[in-house]
Design a protein around this motif. Structure first.
Motif, PDB file in Angstrom:
ATOM      1  N   MET A 106       0.235  -8.765   3.307  1.00 53.31           N
ATOM      2  CA  MET A 106      -0.981  -8.264   2.729  1.00 53.31           C
ATOM      3  C   MET A 106      -0.630  -7.062   1.865  1.00 53.31           C
ATOM      4  SD  MET A 106      -4.457  -7.278   4.560  1.00 53.31           S
ATOM      5  CE  MET A 106      -5.555  -8.186   3.571  1.00 53.31           C
ATOM      6  N   LYS A 107      -1.323  -6.915   0.734  1.00 51.25           N
ATOM      7  CA  LYS A 107      -1.064  -5.810  -0.197  1.00 51.25           C
ATOM      8  C   LYS A 107      -2.366  -5.150  -0.621  1.00 51.25           C
ATOM      9  CE  LYS A 107       3.024  -7.888  -2.231  1.00 51.25           C
ATOM     10  NZ  LYS A 107       3.660  -8.362  -3.441  1.00 51.25           N
ATOM     11  N   ILE A 108      -2.289  -3.843  -0.754  1.00 50.89           N
ATOM     12  CA  ILE A 108      -3.384  -3.079  -1.343  1.00 50.89           C
ATOM     13  C   ILE A 108      -2.793  -2.337  -2.529  1.00 50.89           C
ATOM     14  CG2 ILE A 108      -5.108  -1.271  -1.036  1.00 50.89           C
ATOM     15  CD1 ILE A 108      -4.994  -1.883   2.001  1.00 50.89           C
ATOM     16  N   GLU A 109      -3.202  -2.725  -3.727  1.00 53.24           N
ATOM     17  CA  GLU A 109      -2.752  -2.045  -4.936  1.00 53.24           C
ATOM     18  C   GLU A 109      -3.799  -1.015  -5.319  1.00 53.24           C
ATOM     19  OE1 GLU A 109      -1.214  -3.011  -9.473  1.00 53.24           O
ATOM     20  OE2 GLU A 109      -2.105  -4.622  -8.275  1.00 53.24           O
ATOM     21  N   TYR A 110      -3.348   0.204  -5.571  1.00 51.51           N
ATOM     22  CA  TYR A 110      -4.260   1.319  -5.831  1.00 51.51           C
ATOM     23  C   TYR A 110      -3.787   2.105  -7.050  1.00 51.51           C
ATOM     24  CZ  TYR A 110      -0.560   4.117  -3.861  1.00 51.51           C
ATOM     25  OH  TYR A 110       0.657   4.714  -3.657  1.00 51.51           O
ATOM     26  N   CYS A 111      -4.693   2.791  -7.706  1.00 52.06           N
ATOM     27  CA  CYS A 111      -4.386   3.589  -8.892  1.00 52.06           C
ATOM     28  C   CYS A 111      -3.879   4.973  -8.480  1.00 52.06           C
ATOM     29  CB  CYS A 111      -5.620   3.722  -9.768  1.00 52.06           C
ATOM     30  SG  CYS A 111      -5.315   4.671 -11.289  1.00 52.06           S
ATOM     31  N   GLY A 122      -4.512   2.410 -14.145  1.00 57.72           N
ATOM     32  CA  GLY A 122      -5.620   1.756 -14.828  1.00 57.72           C
ATOM     33  C   GLY A 122      -6.843   1.514 -13.960  1.00 57.72           C
ATOM     34  N   GLY A 123      -6.998   2.304 -12.918  1.00 57.85           N
ATOM     35  CA  GLY A 123      -8.185   2.175 -12.081  1.00 57.85           C
ATOM     36  C   GLY A 123      -8.148   1.006 -11.127  1.00 57.85           C
ATOM     37  N   VAL A 124      -6.945   0.482 -10.853  1.00 58.02           N
ATOM     38  CA  VAL A 124      -6.822  -0.692  -9.999  1.00 58.02           C
ATOM     39  C   VAL A 124      -7.039  -0.338  -8.528  1.00 58.02           C
ATOM     40  CG1 VAL A 124      -4.314  -0.499  -9.685  1.00 58.02           C
ATOM     41  CG2 VAL A 124      -5.396  -2.725  -9.547  1.00 58.02           C
ATOM     42  N   PHE A 125      -7.751  -1.205  -7.820  1.00 51.67           N
ATOM     43  CA  PHE A 125      -7.852  -1.183  -6.361  1.00 51.67           C
ATOM     44  C   PHE A 125      -8.120  -2.617  -5.945  1.00 51.67           C
ATOM     45  CE2 PHE A 125      -9.227  -0.464  -2.084  1.00 51.67           C
ATOM     46  CZ  PHE A 125      -8.545   0.687  -1.697  1.00 51.67           C
ATOM     47  N   VAL A 126      -7.036  -3.322  -5.602  1.00 50.90           N
ATOM     48  CA  VAL A 126      -7.103  -4.750  -5.307  1.00 50.90           C
ATOM     49  C   VAL A 126      -6.480  -5.007  -3.944  1.00 50.90           C
ATOM     50  CG1 VAL A 126      -6.386  -7.062  -6.043  1.00 50.90           C
ATOM     51  CG2 VAL A 126      -6.987  -5.360  -7.755  1.00 50.90           C
ATOM     52  N   VAL A 127      -7.171  -5.794  -3.138  1.00 55.13           N
ATOM     53  CA  VAL A 127      -6.676  -6.192  -1.819  1.00 55.13           C
ATOM     54  C   VAL A 127      -6.294  -7.662  -1.908  1.00 55.13           C
ATOM     55  CG1 VAL A 127      -7.230  -6.408   0.629  1.00 55.13           C
ATOM     56  CG2 VAL A 127      -8.225  -4.538  -0.704  1.00 55.13           C
ATOM     57  N   ARG A 128      -5.025  -7.961  -1.567  1.00 58.09           N
ATOM     58  CA  ARG A 128      -4.523  -9.334  -1.630  1.00 58.09           C
ATOM     59  C   ARG A 128      -3.981  -9.765  -0.276  1.00 58.09           C
ATOM     60  NH1 ARG A 128      -2.710  -7.136  -6.505  1.00 58.09           N
ATOM     61  NH2 ARG A 128      -3.425  -8.257  -8.337  1.00 58.09           N
ATOM     62  N   LEU A 129      -4.197 -11.022   0.033  1.00 57.45           N
ATOM     63  CA  LEU A 129      -3.585 -11.645   1.192  1.00 57.45           C
ATOM     64  C   LEU A 129      -2.773 -12.803   0.655  1.00 57.45           C
ATOM     65  CD1 LEU A 129      -3.300 -11.674   4.251  1.00 57.45           C
ATOM     66  CD2 LEU A 129      -5.271 -13.188   4.348  1.00 57.45           C
ATOM     67  N   PHE A 134      -6.179  -5.966  13.167  1.00 58.25           N
ATOM     68  CA  PHE A 134      -5.417  -7.220  13.180  1.00 58.25           C
ATOM     69  C   PHE A 134      -3.958  -6.982  13.566  1.00 58.25           C
ATOM     70  CE2 PHE A 134      -8.867  -7.711  10.105  1.00 58.25           C
ATOM     71  CZ  PHE A 134      -9.520  -8.798  10.657  1.00 58.25           C
ATOM     72  N   GLU A 135      -3.725  -6.114  14.559  1.00 57.31           N
ATOM     73  CA  GLU A 135      -2.356  -5.732  14.903  1.00 57.31           C
ATOM     74  C   GLU A 135      -1.484  -6.912  15.301  1.00 57.31           C
ATOM     75  OE1 GLU A 135      -1.883  -3.565  18.746  1.00 57.31           O
ATOM     76  OE2 GLU A 135      -4.054  -3.486  18.597  1.00 57.31           O
ATOM     77  N   GLY A 136      -2.033  -7.951  15.868  1.00 53.12           N
ATOM     78  CA  GLY A 136      -1.236  -9.108  16.236  1.00 53.12           C
ATOM     79  C   GLY A 136      -1.235 -10.210  15.192  1.00 53.12           C
ATOM     80  N   ASP A 137      -2.027 -10.042  14.143  1.00 52.11           N
ATOM     81  CA  ASP A 137      -2.200 -11.104  13.152  1.00 52.11           C
ATOM     82  C   ASP A 137      -1.563 -10.793  11.804  1.00 52.11           C
ATOM     83  OD1 ASP A 137      -3.936 -12.773  14.843  1.00 52.11           O
ATOM     84  OD2 ASP A 137      -5.345 -11.121  14.625  1.00 52.11           O
ATOM     85  N   LEU A 138      -1.414  -9.520  11.478  1.00 48.63           N
ATOM     86  CA  LEU A 138      -0.814  -9.129  10.206  1.00 48.63           C
ATOM     87  C   LEU A 138       0.583  -8.562  10.460  1.00 48.63           C
ATOM     88  CD1 LEU A 138      -3.758  -7.241   8.428  1.00 48.63           C
ATOM     89  CD2 LEU A 138      -2.933  -9.562   7.973  1.00 48.63           C
ATOM     90  N   ALA A 139       1.556  -9.068   9.732  1.00 48.52           N
ATOM     91  CA  ALA A 139       2.915  -8.557   9.871  1.00 48.52           C
ATOM     92  C   ALA A 139       3.063  -7.208   9.177  1.00 48.52           C
ATOM     93  CB  ALA A 139       3.913  -9.556   9.279  1.00 48.52           C
ATOM     94  N   GLU A 140       2.304  -7.030   8.082  1.00 48.86           N
ATOM     95  CA  GLU A 140       2.407  -5.778   7.329  1.00 48.86           C
ATOM     96  C   GLU A 140       1.226  -5.648   6.379  1.00 48.86           C
ATOM     97  OE1 GLU A 140       5.966  -5.932   4.975  1.00 48.86           O
ATOM     98  OE2 GLU A 140       5.175  -7.487   3.672  1.00 48.86           O
ATOM     99  N   VAL A 141       0.975  -4.408   5.982  1.00 50.53           N
ATOM    100  CA  VAL A 141       0.075  -4.114   4.881  1.00 50.53           C
ATOM    101  C   VAL A 141       0.868  -3.198   3.961  1.00 50.53           C
ATOM    102  CG1 VAL A 141      -2.072  -3.044   4.123  1.00 50.53           C
ATOM    103  CG2 VAL A 141      -2.028  -4.345   6.252  1.00 50.53           C
ATOM    104  N   CYS A 142       1.125  -3.681   2.773  1.00 50.18           N
ATOM    105  CA  CYS A 142       1.958  -2.983   1.804  1.00 50.18           C
ATOM    106  C   CYS A 142       1.059  -2.233   0.814  1.00 50.18           C
ATOM    107  CB  CYS A 142       2.807  -4.021   1.079  1.00 50.18           C
ATOM    108  SG  CYS A 142       3.954  -3.358  -0.113  1.00 50.18           S
TER     109      CYS A 142
END
Length: 92
Positions: free
Chosen positions: A1-6, A40-47, A26-34
């Motif tokens: 999972m990734k969170i891209e931020y400005c 450019g004002g980005v704030f995007v959450v990706r799985l 989601f401690e047992g369900d997500l391996a990581e959150v990067c």
């Protein structure tokens, strides 16, 4: 999972807070959150390759909204406790 931020908008604290919320829920369900610095004002959450939330289209997310989207992908049917109770009952 990734969170891209400005970085120019100084949204790192917001991204880190959301990452903490997701890892706690989601401690047992997500391996990581990067956390991915961007501009450019980005704030995007990706799985994976899927965009779950894009600030440009949807505004800033409430953690509960992102939690529901993540849950639907990684742990369908799992209750989210008070997060869902308040969404179902506006008087809760």
């Amino acid at each position: 999972m990734k969170i891209e931020y400005c970085t120019r908008c100084r949204w790192l604290p917001r991204a880190a807070w959301l990452a903490q919320e997701l890892l706690t829920t989601f401690e047992g369900d997500l391996a990581e959150v990067c956390l991915v610095p961007g501009t450019g004002g980005v704030f995007v959450v990706r799985l994976g390759d899927r965009v779950l939330w894009d600030r440009r289209e949807q505004g800033f997310p409430e953690p509960s909204a992102v939690k529901r989207l993540v849950r639907d992908e990684v742990a369908p049917g799992r209750p989210l406790g008070h997060v869902e109770a308040s969404a179902l009952d506006p008087d809760a």
